[in-house]
Design an enzyme around this catalytic site. Structure first.
Site, PDB file in Angstrom:
ATOM      1  N   ASP A 181      18.286  15.896  -0.049  1.00  0.00           N
ATOM      2  CA  ASP A 181      18.473  16.673  -1.352  1.00  0.00           C
ATOM      3  C   ASP A 181      18.377  16.060  -2.503  1.00  0.00           C
ATOM      4  OD1 ASP A 181      18.796  19.177   0.001  1.00  0.00           O
ATOM      5  OD2 ASP A 181      20.782  18.908   0.431  1.00  0.00           O
ATOM      6  N   THR A 182      18.742  14.978  -2.534  1.00  0.00           N
ATOM      7  CA  THR A 182      18.960  14.374  -3.952  1.00  0.00           C
ATOM      8  C   THR A 182      17.677  13.516  -4.084  1.00  0.00           C
ATOM      9  OG1 THR A 182      20.155  12.337  -2.883  1.00  0.00           O
ATOM     10  CG2 THR A 182      21.580  13.929  -4.049  1.00  0.00           C
TER      11      THR A 182
END
Length: 401
Positions: free
Chosen positions: A173-174
């Site tokens: 996600d990051t």
């Protein structure tokens, strides 16, 4: 405590981001924009909001304060025409729209790129999803864990004699949020030259794939498949975690000159001439034996003792930090890597500061995430859309905001 776009400073001050995502990837992308001074307006569903508001250990949804920092939060029901109209009006005054719904969802709501660019031809739409906006897998739901597996990292993480591990954070996600931000800034540069907006299509699995170094060439050229190796990389030695009498330390001395300094630091200068360790290739072939030799030396000393002698001999060394180790570390303090913020819920909350650091126009964390759902709804709808209290009240009573 709160500041708005007019008082925000940073390299992206004056830009406005409309965040329609939830959980981590989209909100992290918008968080990066907010850290650099952009005015971020986060749109949540009325009544429930972003699930991140409740995620975490029971009673401690602390990630929300990180993901929602520097943002103004409003509510709008995107499943209803009136809620969609609010977004369209906000798009006219925005530079970016961030969303991380399953591909096709925004189009179903009449908020796809072709719809939004009718409202604002210069809009840059940042789309983050598991598999991207195109391709046979695009409509599948895709969380970070699946993207990490498809991108090749999950297979490599952990010990070789058990199932692959995960990083302990939502790495996919990051990374996707970071690459999406980079793409959006490239699109902004293009827009400054042409006036044209565009779509930034960031897939979680490709964000992972981008950091896999020579994983694919190694297979296609030399028919070599990387495997899990635990705390070290095969043939890169010495570079590992070693035991001390009071914990663990990382040493990295695989380069010839650095290995020579390591030998001197250990009081074993003759090791550099030992045929088993004299070259990078030889050290790789005798990796386990060399690691055991170093570990026998470190485990009779404290972390501080090992760190001191390695620093003296210019050998890369580091403690294996946990959160508590970061709080009073002099380097963390000197670089202001952590920042204390007032919080309505927690009193004071400490979190990672804005990064990277810019010398002339640094970013900043100006406030922690708003605790109340729809905290800025009236402010945004009044200031940006010129709605009257009566109009806002009608939207509230109908469940649109």
């Amino acid at each position: 405590m709160e500041k708005t776009m007019e008082t925000a400073q940073g390299p992206l001050a004056g830009l406005r981001v409309l965040e329609l995502g939830q959980l981590i990837a989209g909100p992290f992308c918008a968080q990066l924009f907010g850290d650099m001074g952009a005015d971020v307006i986060k749109v949540e569903a009325p009544g429930q909001g972003d699930p991140m508001r409740t995620w975490g250990r029971t009673g401690y949804p602390l990630l929300w304060s990180v993901c929602a920092r520097n943002k103004r939060c409003i509510t709008a029901n995107l499943r209803e025409k009136e809620g969609q109209d609010i977004v369209r009006q906000l798009v006219r005054q925005a530079d970016f729209v961030v969303e991380n719904f399953r591909p096709g969802t925004m189009e179903k709501w009449g908020l796809g790129y072709e719809d939004l660019k009718k409202e604002n031809p210069a809009i840059i739409m940042i789309r983050i999803s598991g598999y991207g906006q195109t391709g046979p897998y695009s409509k599948r739901p895709g969380y970070a864990s699946v993207g990490e597996a498809m991108g090749g990292v999950r297979y490599l993480m952990g010990e070789p004699d058990r199932k692959p591990s995960r990083a302990g954070i939502s790495l996919g996600d990051t990374l996707a949020g970071t690459f999406a931000t980079m793409g959006a800034l490239a699109a902004l540069h293009h827009r400054e030259k042409t006036g044209e907006g565009q779509v930034v299509d960031a897939a979680i699995y490709e964000s992972i794939l981008a950091i896999t170094e020579s994983l694919v060439p190694e297979y296609t050229v030399e028919n070599y498949t990387r495997e899990r190796s635990g705390s070290y990389l095969p043939a890169i030695a010495p570079s590992n975690i070693y035991d001390c009498s009071d914990g663990m330390v990382i040493l990295a001395a695989n380069q010839n000159t650095v290995f020579t300094r390591l030998c001197e630091a250990m009081g074993r200068p003759g090791l550099k001439d030992d045929p088993r360790y004299a070259t990078h290739v030889a050290r790789g072939e005798n990796q386990a034996e060399l690691d055991n030799l170093i570990n026998d030396w470190t485990r009779t000393r404290t972390i501080d003792e090992v760190e001191a002698v390695m620093i003296e001999h210019a050998v890369p060394v580091g403690k294996v930090y946990r959160a508590r180790d970061m709080l009073d570390d002099p380097h963390y303090v000197a670089r202001e890597a952590l920042v204390d913020l007032p919080s309505e819920r927690w009193g004071t909350i400490k979190m990672q500061n804005a990064f990277p650091k810019l010398s002339a126009t640094p970013g900043s964390v100006r406030w922690s995430g708003p605790e109340r759902l729809g905290e800025h709804t009236e402010q945004v709808l009044t200031d940006l859309l010129d709605l009257t209290p009566e109009q806002i009240g009608k939207l509230r009573s109908s469940g649109i905001v």
